[in-house]
Design a protein around this motif. Sequence first.
Motif, PDB file in Angstrom:
ATOM      1  N   LEU A 123       0.830  -1.213   0.000  1.00  0.00           N
ATOM      2  CA  LEU A 123       0.000   0.000   0.000  1.00  0.00           C
ATOM      3  C   LEU A 123       0.861   1.259   0.000  1.00  0.00           C
ATOM      4  N   HIS A 178      -7.266   9.027  -1.608  1.00  0.00           N
ATOM      5  CA  HIS A 178      -8.088   8.081  -0.859  1.00  0.00           C
ATOM      6  C   HIS A 178      -8.944   7.234  -1.802  1.00  0.00           C
ATOM      7  N   GLU A 192      -8.742   1.329   0.970  1.00  0.00           N
ATOM      8  CA  GLU A 192      -8.726   0.423   2.123  1.00  0.00           C
ATOM      9  C   GLU A 192      -8.058   1.009   3.365  1.00  0.00           C
TER      10      GLU A 192
END
Length: 124
Positions: free
Chosen positions: A77, A97, A102
């Motif tokens: 991520l 975002h 997530e």
Amino acid sequence: MAASIQTPAKCEVRSVIRFLHAEGECRTNIHRQIFSVYVNIMNEQNVTKWCRAFFECRTDVREEHRTGRPSVISDALLLRTEEAIQANKRLALRELHKIVPEVFMTSLTECVTVTLGYHILCAS
């Protein structure tokens, strides 16, 4: 009645607990004395916890370093976030975002500013 101390350091209060415990005071009297001087700085359960620690030969009044909660942002991520920012330097947090949904906004903001070291110039 003695004047109350408004903003004491936590280690100062623990030092008082250590001293009074060494003097043989019971935890209820220690809490009562701390409450009279420091007002509502520590509840009786925490006084009991610290008395027990000093009874078990603890001498340090400072808190032990804790690692905190594990990060919710994995390396994958983090890499996706870094790539999205590199692709568009003017990317707003809301748009970021949408790319990385997530992760909560607050965690994403911390990731961008603290972990990656970027400054937020546009928050819309």
